[in-house]
Enzyme design. Structure first.
Site, mmCIF file in Angstrom:
data_model
loop_
_atom_site.group_PDB
_atom_site.id
_atom_site.type_symbol
_atom_site.label_atom_id
_atom_site.label_comp_id
_atom_site.label_asym_id
_atom_site.label_seq_id
_atom_site.Cartn_x
_atom_site.Cartn_y
_atom_site.Cartn_z
ATOM 1 N N ASP A 328 -27.270 63.064 19.995
ATOM 2 C CA ASP A 328 -25.810 62.914 19.947
ATOM 3 C C ASP A 328 -25.155 64.156 19.348
ATOM 4 O O ASP A 328 -24.031 64.077 18.848
ATOM 5 C CB ASP A 328 -25.444 61.671 19.131
ATOM 6 C CG ASP A 328 -25.967 61.734 17.704
ATOM 7 O OD1 ASP A 328 -26.863 62.557 17.433
ATOM 8 O OD2 ASP A 328 -25.481 60.970 16.862
ATOM 9 N N GLU A 329 -25.819 65.291 19.399
ATOM 10 C CA GLU A 329 -25.285 66.521 18.828
ATOM 11 C C GLU A 329 -24.723 67.428 19.922
ATOM 12 O O GLU A 329 -25.369 67.641 20.948
ATOM 13 C CB GLU A 329 -26.370 67.276 18.051
ATOM 14 C CG GLU A 329 -26.903 66.489 16.862
ATOM 15 C CD GLU A 329 -28.028 67.237 16.165
ATOM 16 O OE1 GLU A 329 -28.553 68.189 16.761
ATOM 17 O OE2 GLU A 329 -28.364 66.880 15.031
#
Length: 414
Positions: A328-329
């Protein structure tokens, strides 16, 4: 009394026929050899590039499987990407050289020795790529080329060249009484076209009609060979472009991946050092993403990542670039700017864009929020590593200020 003609002396027709035959055979052989050599060189060069891109694509694809030491997943991942006509063997080895998984193209017994020998001659060394996790090499990928396509091309070129030579020998008997330039000029143009193809990659060139049936037939075969080579060139170019895109872009969101991000960040640092203009790096993390996966399933998590990617693209300028670094980066590299207010404005637009709901697979509407960290070159770091570290720490502080429970959980996990 007229002097007698020595019957042992050649006639003018014989001299012209012999001269035509020698010149035409030389031109045909030169043109055929030039085209075959240039074709092999071009195909080999593009195939080598294709193997290198495929090696990097396989490395990116099998990285998760290597991390978990899942040999079946490694095999399935590398064959799904690399089991193409241009590949003879795929290997994934650990850093010590132990083969974790491999795939070999089957060869018919009749001509297997020929393909094997040609493979060793054309590709003595495999294309290689490292599988990197956390900055360390965890596996190595080797891709060995297959020469079957080049051999088929050489066979077709040889058959056409031999056919053209046979037609040329026949044509010289009929054209013995023609002037030399009426025959040599069209064939000389063929050699020029072959030279242009080899030197300038002018695959679109064609041999024009000469008005002589045999030469036109040769020209048609020559043009057919050129068209085949042009098709090879177009196909390899398209395949290389697709492999390049897969190797540098995230398959889920379509954003640039970590490999492309690392490259572009270093380039941005170099460009700013030359121009003296600052640029900014945004490091973004989706808030409570694990909870979305746990509560609604991975398909909903994927929908959230896709929505974040779309909104990032819509919130930045066309000269700025967004990337998914993994999980989720995300990251955004902002092009050179002249005041800090511009950076704050971009962050505001991104957060406003995240307020637009997206639809999850179950039909429900949801929104995603982001924790954002900023690093500005050169005041927050003089290298790509320093900028990334500063932005990551700033993102963590932003998340801690708004979701302290999440950061405490992250600290416990660490």
């Amino acid at each position: 009394m007229a002097p007698a003609i020595n019957p042992q002396l050649p006639t003018l027709r014989d001299l012209l026929a012999r001269a035509h035959l020698r010149l035409i055979l030389f031109t045909v052989v030169l043109a055929a050899a030039s085209l075959m050599l240039s074709g092999v060189l071009v195909i080999r060069a593009y195939a080598q590039r294709n193997l290198e891109l495929m090696a990097h694509t396989v490395a990116y694809t099998v990285e998760p499987a290597v991390v978990f030491q899942d040999r079946q997943a490694i095999y399935e991942g590398m064959t799904s990407v690399g089991a193409s006509k241009g590949v003879d063997r795929l290997e994934v080895c650990d850093p010590a050289g132990t083969v974790l998984a491999h795939w070999d193209r089957p060869h018919p017994a009749v001509r297997g020795w020929l393909v094997t020998s040609a493979n060793l001659l054309i590709w003595p060394e495999p294309a290689r790529a490292d599988v990197i996790q956390g900055g360390a090499v965890i596996a190595k990928v080797k891709v060995y080329g297959n020469s079957g396509g080049i051999l088929r091309y050489l066979l077709a070129a040889t058959v056409i060249a031999l056919t053209c030579i046979a037609l040329t020998v026949l044509a010289t008997r009929i054209l013995a009484r023609r002037l030399q330039n009426e025959v040599i000029a069209p064939l000389d143009h063929v050699a020029k076209v072959a030279h242009a193809v080899r030197r300038d990659r002018a695959f679109e060139k064609r041999v024009p009609a000469s008005g002589i049936a045999e030469i036109d037939r040769f020209g048609q075969d020559f043009n057919s060979l050129l068209a085949e080579l042009q098709g090879w060139h177009a196909g390899l170019t398209s395949e290389n472009a697709e492999l390049q895109r897969r190797a540098t872009h995230d398959g889920l969101t379509g954003l640039g991946n970590r490999t492309l991000f690392d490259q572009k960040l270093v380039e941005a640092v170099s460009e700013s050092q030359r121009s003296g203009t600052p640029f900014a790096l945004l490091y973004l993390d989706v808030d409570r993403f694990k909870q979305v996966n746990d509560d609604f399933g991975h398909s909903s998590g994927d929908a959230a990542l896709i929505a974040v990617g779309e909104r990032l693209r819509g919130a930045i300028r066309h000269i700025d670039t967004a990337y998914r670094l993994g999980g989720d980066e995300f990251a955004v590299v902002l092009a050179p700017f002249y005041n800090r207010a511009h950076v704050e404005g971009v962050i505001h637009r991104i957060k406003e864009a995240m307020n637009n709901p997206f639809r999850m697979p179950n039909g429900q509407l949801a929104t995603a929020t982001l924790s954002v960290g900023v690093a500005v070159f050169p005041e927050d770091g003089a290298t790509a590593k320093e900028l990334l570290s500063h932005a990551d720490a700033a993102m963590y502080r932003d998340k801690q200020s708004r979701h302290p429970a999440d950061t405490e959980g992250a600290q416990d996990d660490a």
